[in-house]
Design a protein around this motif. Structure first.
Motif, PDB file in Angstrom:
ATOM      1  N   PRO A  85      43.917  32.352  31.964  1.00 38.71           N
ATOM      2  CA  PRO A  85      45.130  32.802  31.259  1.00 38.71           C
ATOM      3  C   PRO A  85      44.919  33.087  29.776  1.00 38.71           C
ATOM      4  CG  PRO A  85      45.625  30.956  32.710  1.00 38.71           C
ATOM      5  CD  PRO A  85      44.136  31.094  32.701  1.00 38.71           C
ATOM      6  N   ASP A  86      43.988  32.379  29.142  1.00 40.26           N
ATOM      7  CA  ASP A  86      43.766  32.590  27.712  1.00 40.26           C
ATOM      8  C   ASP A  86      42.652  33.605  27.423  1.00 40.26           C
ATOM      9  OD1 ASP A  86      41.706  31.036  28.666  1.00 40.26           O
ATOM     10  OD2 ASP A  86      41.661  29.661  26.949  1.00 40.26           O
ATOM     11  N   ASP A  87      42.140  34.257  28.471  1.00 40.57           N
ATOM     12  CA  ASP A  87      41.091  35.265  28.293  1.00 40.57           C
ATOM     13  C   ASP A  87      41.758  36.642  28.196  1.00 40.57           C
ATOM     14  OD1 ASP A  87      38.982  37.054  28.436  1.00 40.57           O
ATOM     15  OD2 ASP A  87      38.041  36.131  30.192  1.00 40.57           O
ATOM     16  N   GLY A 137      38.992  41.864  35.334  1.00 46.98           N
ATOM     17  CA  GLY A 137      38.120  40.704  35.302  1.00 46.98           C
ATOM     18  C   GLY A 137      38.049  39.993  33.964  1.00 46.98           C
ATOM     19  N   ALA A 138      37.363  38.862  33.985  1.00 48.22           N
ATOM     20  CA  ALA A 138      37.142  38.089  32.770  1.00 48.22           C
ATOM     21  C   ALA A 138      36.255  38.877  31.814  1.00 48.22           C
ATOM     22  CB  ALA A 138      36.484  36.761  33.121  1.00 48.22           C
ATOM     23  N   ALA A 159      33.160  41.376  32.847  1.00 49.50           N
ATOM     24  CA  ALA A 159      33.236  42.797  32.522  1.00 49.50           C
ATOM     25  C   ALA A 159      32.058  43.215  31.650  1.00 49.50           C
ATOM     26  CB  ALA A 159      34.557  43.105  31.825  1.00 49.50           C
ATOM     27  N   GLU A 160      31.697  42.386  30.683  1.00 56.32           N
ATOM     28  CA  GLU A 160      30.589  42.735  29.796  1.00 56.32           C
ATOM     29  C   GLU A 160      29.263  42.768  30.540  1.00 56.32           C
ATOM     30  OE1 GLU A 160      31.087  39.927  26.647  1.00 56.32           O
ATOM     31  OE2 GLU A 160      32.369  41.294  25.471  1.00 56.32           O
ATOM     32  N   ARG A 161      29.095  41.879  31.510  1.00 53.01           N
ATOM     33  CA  ARG A 161      27.866  41.913  32.331  1.00 53.01           C
ATOM     34  C   ARG A 161      27.809  43.191  33.157  1.00 53.01           C
ATOM     35  NH1 ARG A 161      28.996  36.380  33.186  1.00 53.01           N
ATOM     36  NH2 ARG A 161      29.861  36.840  35.258  1.00 53.01           N
ATOM     37  N   ALA A 162      28.956  43.615  33.692  1.00 49.42           N
ATOM     38  CA  ALA A 162      28.992  44.856  34.470  1.00 49.42           C
ATOM     39  C   ALA A 162      28.628  46.053  33.603  1.00 49.42           C
ATOM     40  CB  ALA A 162      30.375  45.044  35.095  1.00 49.42           C
ATOM     41  N   ILE A 163      29.129  46.081  32.386  1.00 50.37           N
ATOM     42  CA  ILE A 163      28.817  47.178  31.468  1.00 50.37           C
ATOM     43  C   ILE A 163      27.329  47.169  31.118  1.00 50.37           C
ATOM     44  CG2 ILE A 163      29.179  47.999  29.097  1.00 50.37           C
ATOM     45  CD1 ILE A 163      32.127  47.125  29.444  1.00 50.37           C
ATOM     46  N   LEU A 169      37.365  38.853  40.289  1.00 51.70           N
ATOM     47  CA  LEU A 169      38.359  39.308  39.319  1.00 51.70           C
ATOM     48  C   LEU A 169      39.104  38.144  38.672  1.00 51.70           C
ATOM     49  CD1 LEU A 169      39.866  42.375  41.226  1.00 51.70           C
ATOM     50  CD2 LEU A 169      38.011  42.325  39.549  1.00 51.70           C
ATOM     51  N   ALA A 170      38.547  36.940  38.795  1.00 53.57           N
ATOM     52  CA  ALA A 170      39.199  35.782  38.173  1.00 53.57           C
ATOM     53  C   ALA A 170      39.169  35.923  36.655  1.00 53.57           C
ATOM     54  CB  ALA A 170      38.479  34.506  38.601  1.00 53.57           C
TER      55      ALA A 170
END
Length: 286
Positions: A39-41, A109-110, A114-118, A35-36
């Motif tokens: 800060p700018d993401d 998450g970053a 997240a996009e990889r999980a989707i 879940l890292a």
């Protein structure tokens, strides 16, 4: 002399807290989830979204998650996917764990994680298809079905959070929660996703004629609500299951034939609130 109220907990209490926390993390597999987020993401859901508070509450997500599964299986195509493509009799905790992991990654998450999980979920959905008992085909990547799955989930999480964590959550924050989570469903392939409480109510009114329960619904629900493998786990699952049934909309409970008697509701809700306090204590959540 130090006041008892401010004294640090004893080593025995801390060991008990730690043991329960480890068991909870193992239950949802959270120790293995990355879940890292830099800060700018911005991620897929902003840090100031109500989704962060709602999806971080263990008891609301557990009770809401069970209630969501009970609600989802009232749709014939959702039920068929579970019946035909999962070992639901032995796989209920794995199903809850996968759902919890996906929600955690896409909420906290970053962006790339997240996009990889989707993308992974979309690949799985693309392989799931079958035929209903009446001969109608179904696919897990059907946009209408994906909308149903999403609405049942977020509505159940929101209901559970308001009942067992923050009953003062205002209408504007509830609508923002629904609006903030809708793009996740759309990334999975859903369409026309409701973005407010009023839109959810209107959506349920439209789909209600398509919902039903039969012997397969009852079998899947019984497997979901079955006792655990040990006394403590069985007691917790029984209480969470009763609270999940009590959380269902009245029409959904009626379809299941599991309407909670009015006289039983105060005890179920008091027990679930007590369990929620214990879980927050174990996880060191205020």
């Amino acid at each position: 002399m130090r006041d008892a109220a401010t004294a640090p907990p004893s080593p025995l209490v801390e060991r008990a807290r730690g043991a329960l926390a480890r068991r909870l993390h193992a239950l949802v597999g959270s120790d293995a989830i990355d879940l890292a987020r830099a800060p700018d993401d911005p991620g897929l859901i902003a840090r100031d979204s109500p989704a962060w508070a709602i999806h971080a509450d263990f008891s609301a997500m557990m009770i809401g998650g069970i209630s969501a599964l009970l609600l989802q299986m009232l749709h014939p195509r959702a039920l068929a996917g579970v019946w035909d493509h999962s070992g639901f009799r032995d796989d209920r905790l794995a199903r809850l764990r996968r759902t919890a992991g996906f929600i955690a990654v896409t909420t906290f998450g970053a962006t790339d994680t997240a996009e990889r999980a989707i993308a992974q979920v979309r690949r799985v959905h693309a392989r799931v298809a079958g035929t209903l008992p009446d001969g109608t085909g179904y696919r897990a990547d059907d946009p209408d079905l994906l909308t149903w799955i999403h609405v049942a989930e977020v509505d159940s999480f929101l209901r559970a959070y308001r009942r067992y964590r923050d009953p003062t959550l205002g209408a504007a924050e509830q609508d923002r929660y629904l609006a903030d989570t809708a793009p996740l469903a759309e990334r999975l392939g859903a369409h026309d996703v409701p973005r407010s409480r009023a839109a959810v109510a209107a959506y349920y009114a439209r789909v209600l004629p398509d919902l039903r329960a039969d012997h397969r619904t009852r079998e899947v629900a019984a497997a979901l609500l079955a006792p655990g493998d040990d006394a403590a786990g069985s007691a917790a699952l029984a209480l969470a299951g009763a609270a999940a049934v009590d959380l269902l909309p009245d029409w959904a409970a009626a379809l299941h034939g599991r309407a909670t008697p009015a006289a039983a509701r105060p005890a179920i809700r008091a027990g679930a609130r007590g369990m929620s306090r214990v879980l927050r204590w174990a996880l060191k959540v205020a």
